[in-house]
Design a protein around this motif. Sequence first.
Motif, PDB file in Angstrom:
ATOM      1  N   ARG A 215      -6.391  -2.239  -3.796  1.00  0.00           N
ATOM      2  CA  ARG A 215      -5.161  -1.918  -3.071  1.00  0.00           C
ATOM      3  C   ARG A 215      -5.356  -0.753  -2.122  1.00  0.00           C
ATOM      4  O   ARG A 215      -4.880  -0.766  -0.988  1.00  0.00           O
ATOM      5  CB  ARG A 215      -4.028  -1.607  -4.055  1.00  0.00           C
ATOM      6  CG  ARG A 215      -2.686  -1.305  -3.372  1.00  0.00           C
ATOM      7  CD  ARG A 215      -1.593  -1.062  -4.385  1.00  0.00           C
ATOM      8  NE  ARG A 215      -1.829   0.136  -5.158  1.00  0.00           N
ATOM      9  CZ  ARG A 215      -1.489   1.362  -4.762  1.00  0.00           C
ATOM     10  NH1 ARG A 215      -0.925   1.542  -3.588  1.00  0.00           N
ATOM     11  NH2 ARG A 215      -1.721   2.399  -5.529  1.00  0.00           N
ATOM     12  N   LEU A 216      -6.086   0.284  -2.566  1.00  0.00           N
ATOM     13  CA  LEU A 216      -6.302   1.470  -1.743  1.00  0.00           C
ATOM     14  C   LEU A 216      -7.791   1.804  -1.666  1.00  0.00           C
ATOM     15  O   LEU A 216      -8.189   2.970  -1.787  1.00  0.00           O
ATOM     16  CB  LEU A 216      -5.513   2.656  -2.297  1.00  0.00           C
ATOM     17  CG  LEU A 216      -3.999   2.615  -2.092  1.00  0.00           C
ATOM     18  CD1 LEU A 216      -3.341   3.800  -2.758  1.00  0.00           C
ATOM     19  CD2 LEU A 216      -3.645   2.579  -0.621  1.00  0.00           C
TER      20      LEU A 216
ATOM     21  N   LYS B 238       0.799  -1.217   0.000  1.00  0.00           N
ATOM     22  CA  LYS B 238       0.000   0.000   0.000  1.00  0.00           C
ATOM     23  C   LYS B 238       0.834   1.270   0.000  1.00  0.00           C
ATOM     24  O   LYS B 238       0.350   2.330  -0.388  1.00  0.00           O
ATOM     25  CB  LYS B 238      -0.921   0.006   1.227  1.00  0.00           C
ATOM     26  CG  LYS B 238      -1.841  -1.196   1.298  1.00  0.00           C
ATOM     27  CD  LYS B 238      -2.575  -1.220   2.626  1.00  0.00           C
ATOM     28  CE  LYS B 238      -3.420  -2.467   2.773  1.00  0.00           C
ATOM     29  NZ  LYS B 238      -4.083  -2.543   4.094  1.00  0.00           N
TER      30      LYS B 238
ATOM     31  N   GLN C 177      -2.306   6.776   3.014  1.00  0.00           N
ATOM     32  CA  GLN C 177      -1.643   5.577   3.499  1.00  0.00           C
ATOM     33  C   GLN C 177      -0.226   5.953   3.926  1.00  0.00           C
ATOM     34  O   GLN C 177       0.708   5.961   3.125  1.00  0.00           O
ATOM     35  CB  GLN C 177      -1.612   4.494   2.409  1.00  0.00           C
ATOM     36  CG  GLN C 177      -1.176   3.138   2.892  1.00  0.00           C
ATOM     37  CD  GLN C 177      -2.268   2.438   3.692  1.00  0.00           C
ATOM     38  OE1 GLN C 177      -3.437   2.458   3.326  1.00  0.00           O
ATOM     39  NE2 GLN C 177      -1.881   1.785   4.773  1.00  0.00           N
TER      40      GLN C 177
ATOM     41  N   ARG D 169      -0.767   7.106  -2.796  1.00  0.00           N
ATOM     42  CA  ARG D 169      -1.140   6.650  -1.453  1.00  0.00           C
ATOM     43  C   ARG D 169      -2.470   7.242  -0.992  1.00  0.00           C
ATOM     44  O   ARG D 169      -2.955   6.901   0.082  1.00  0.00           O
ATOM     45  CB  ARG D 169      -0.071   7.042  -0.442  1.00  0.00           C
ATOM     46  CG  ARG D 169       1.300   6.456  -0.696  1.00  0.00           C
ATOM     47  CD  ARG D 169       2.131   6.605   0.551  1.00  0.00           C
ATOM     48  NE  ARG D 169       3.546   6.480   0.311  1.00  0.00           N
ATOM     49  CZ  ARG D 169       4.452   6.396   1.276  1.00  0.00           C
ATOM     50  NH1 ARG D 169       4.070   6.431   2.534  1.00  0.00           N
ATOM     51  NH2 ARG D 169       5.726   6.293   0.997  1.00  0.00           N
TER      52      ARG D 169
END
Length: 205
Positions: free
Chosen positions: A168-169, A39, A79, A53
């Motif tokens: 993923r995010l 991440k 993140q 991020r």
Amino acid sequence: MKHIHRFLLLFALLSSSVAFGQITEDPEERRDQGQAPLKSQTPEGNPLPFKDRLRYGGGISALSFNPFSIGVSPVVAYQVTEHFVAGIGAGYTYTNWKNFYGGNLNQYSGRLFGMYEFIPNILPNLYAHVELDQRSFSTSGQLTVAGRTTGSSTATWLGATYSQPIGRLFAANLSFLYNVSYSVNSVNDQVLYGSSPFTIRILFF
């Protein structure tokens, strides 16, 4: 001598291109190796750029029909590390009390929060959650709250969030939080946070 300078310049440019490629490489490639996508860094361990991020989302809350009420809560999160997420959010809730008290209730909020995945090897995706929440309300028409048309309150929420990854995010986040600042004697707290210091919330980000 000019050839040497050109060679060094070309070498520097190629090196920069390779380094940039490593930083921006898609961490989803880890899926091919049977590993969860990273991440905050590339598979090589380099930090991802700031924009890669960021997490965006929010949710809809306080939906009811008698009286009619609806709220929206946009969120932007970052993140920071593989296990730590920090973010900001806003909120607006509209309630129509015209058929009951002759007016509308508008609630506004802004918050800062942090989520830390504290035991990822035992319970992955479970985060300790800390949040500072500032809210206010205003009324229109004949509606008043304890003789007031405006009010505000600040809450400190502590609790836990289970985050179910969707990408993923991006994830569905189910939070169980307790308002340590809540006062049963505060009219503003009653209006803005309800009759209990506990809340359950679902947000997508």
